[in-house]
Design an enzyme around this catalytic site. Structure first.
Site: not given
Ligand code: NAI
Length: 461
Positions: A41, A441, A178, A232
């Site tokens: 992925t 710097h 994220v 949602v």
């Molecule tokens: P996440 O767990 O970071 O965030 C999901 C968010 O959705 C939470 O804030 C939650 O409260 C909210 N939520 C859940 N159900 C909801 C609803 N019905 N209505 C409104 N809000 C709701 O998950 P995300 O962004 O999908 O990422 C998944 C995984 O992928 C994470 O573990 C992340 O660390 C990883 N990832 C890491 C990246 C990076 O390191 N740059 C980039 C992309 C993903």
């Protein structure tokens, strides 16, 4: 004799690193993946394509501020299909790199959907292979809202949202995690009206609260809308458009948002469907994560698991750490289970958001005496010179020993700036040692040093 010493199921950052490391340790290795290319992925449809699009769109968004520097860009325009083609090339060049490494190390890549017929036996389509050990590295899949499957046209997972053929006029993002923020920023920069709906009263749960509040303010200033405290409930499809029904927490008030596309980014789930784990007796916890011991052995002898399918942060670099520890243990080399407290997290928005270890909020509730120091990029010469004054660096440390406990940075290049502090945390470095280390710097890194100086002087007062 079995066909292989090790069969790795999944060729993502966990699986391909494990396969290569095992081959380098002299094992005969197969790596199986249903995609035709290795990389999982992360490389094919996640981290790498999103970073490619974040980079292209940051250039585009940055053009607006160039007039200040005497650079006229009025005639500039973007071509989405070329932007996407570049992203695809970045991905394909990297997947070819892994194929080359597999070839060089003698790892056999087998394309197909694998299931474990029995310990030591893996079925891939018509073919069955035997292996002394089987490693499950199948990663994770995006979670969907109940009764709202992804169609990747109107209701998008990150995969669909990274390959849209046109900019949606209105994009609703469900979840201010994220994925929601990174992909929300991409489409906002290209002209979509982006609204992020988040269940909690804050964005980015788990990240330092002050950082998250400031990041939200900056992202809002860039044009991204936020609706917090709102769940949602459902998404209804209406021809080419969607209506997103949201419920305000507490009041229960309902509201409907119209959208041309909806990105559902509410977390990811371990991806184990179809592997045959139940029949095999591989124990999984209530959330579907495969249970493993410190050497990544599952409850079934000869079957191992690493990465997003086992508990811990769902991050590519965590999967790599798991892979190294798992294979070293298998090869009989000294190893230690990875310390997940040392795994940094980076959100690649602009400004970047990066953190490792204890946040100020955690330190406050831990009951231990701690120091906090902060330095703003506003007072940093390099930040001023390059026009990147948003954000700050923050460190937390033990009040008694001065040893670093955590570091959190909001700002340009925060992920790279964090690295010295990740190492510092691992080595038990003190604030005084970082503050006494020469930092170039002018450099953004001076804010890291200044945050340590500030924490030390807060101790002196
Ligand atoms: P996440 O767990 O970071 O965030 C999901 C968010 O959705 C939470 O804030 C939650 O409260 C909210 N939520 C859940 N159900 C909801 C609803 N019905 N209505 C409104 N809000 C709701 O998950 P995300 O962004 O999908 O990422 C998944 C995984 O992928 C994470 O573990 C992340 O660390 C990883 N990832 C890491 C990246 C990076 O390191 N740059 C980039 C992309 C993903």
């Amino acid at each position: 004799m079995p066909d292989f010493d090790l069969a790795v199921i999944g060729a993502g950052p966990g699986g391909y690193v494990a396969a290569l490391r095992a081959a380098q340790a002299g094992m005969r290795v197969a790596c199986i993946d249903e995609r035709s290319t290795a990389g999982g992925t992360c490389l094919n449809v996640g981290c790498i394509p999103s970073k490619a699009l974040l980079s292209s769109t940051e250039h585009w968004a940055g053009l607006k501020s160039l007039a200040d520097q005497g650079i006229e860009t009025e005639a500039a325009r973007f071509d989405l299909s070329r932007m996407m083609a570049r992203k695809d090339k970045v991905v394909s060049d990297l997947t070819k790199g892994i194929a080359f490494l597999f070839k060089k190390a003698g790892v056999e890549f087998i394309q197909g959907r694998a299931s474990i017929a029995a310990p030591g036996r893996v079925t891939v389509g018509e073919r069955e292979i035997s292996a002394r050990h089987i490693l499950i590295a199948t990663g994770s899949a995006p979670a969907a809202l109940p009764n709202v499957p992804f169609d990747e046209k109107l209701v998008l997972s990150s995969t669909g949202a990274l390959s849209l053929g046109k900019v949606p006029d209105r994009l609703v993002v469900v979840g201010a995690g994220v994925i929601g923020l990174e992909i929300g920023q991409i489409w906002s920069r290209l002209g979509a009206k982006v609204t992020v709906v988040e269940y909690l009263d804050r964005i980015l749960p788990g990240i330092d609260g002050e950082l998250a509040r400031n990041a939200q303010r900056i992202l809002a200033r860039q044009g991204i809308g936020f609706t917090l405290n709102a769940a949602v409930k459902t998404i209804a499809r209406d021809g080419e458009a969607a209506s997103v029904e949201i419920e305000t927490r507490g009041s229960g008030e309902l509201e409907t948002l119209a959208a041309d596309a909806v990105l559902v980014a509410i977390g990811r789930r371990p991806h184990t469907a179809g592997l045959g784990l139940e029949a095999l007796g591989v124990r999984q916890d209530a959330r579907g994560f495969v249970e493993v011991d410190a050497q990544f052995r599952t409850s079934v002898p000869g079957v191992l698991a690493i990465g997003d399918v086992v508990p811990g942060p769902m991050l590519a670099h965590k999967a790599e750490e798991d892979a190294a520890a798992c294979i070293d243990a298998l090869a009989g080399k000294a190893h230690g289970a990875p310390d997940y407290r040392l795994v940094p997290g980076v959100v690649y928005t602009a400004p970047e958001i990066a953190g490792v270890g204890l946040t100020e909020d955690d330190a406050g509730t831990s009951g231990r005496a701690f120091l906090v120091g902060k330095a703003s990029f506003l007072a940093n010469g390099r930040a001023r010179a390059i026009g990147a004054t948003d954000g700050f660096a923050k460190v937390t440390a033990c009040a008694e020993t001065g040893r670093l406990l955590g570091a959190h940075i909001l700002g340009h290049g925060a992920g790279e700036l964090l690295q010295e502090l990740v190492l510092g945390l691992r080595l038990g470095t003190t604030l005084a040692e970082i503050a006494g280390t020469s930092h170039p710097h002018p450099g953004m890194g001076e804010a890291v040093k200044e945050a340590c100086v500030a924490a030390l002087s807060s101790a002196a007062t």
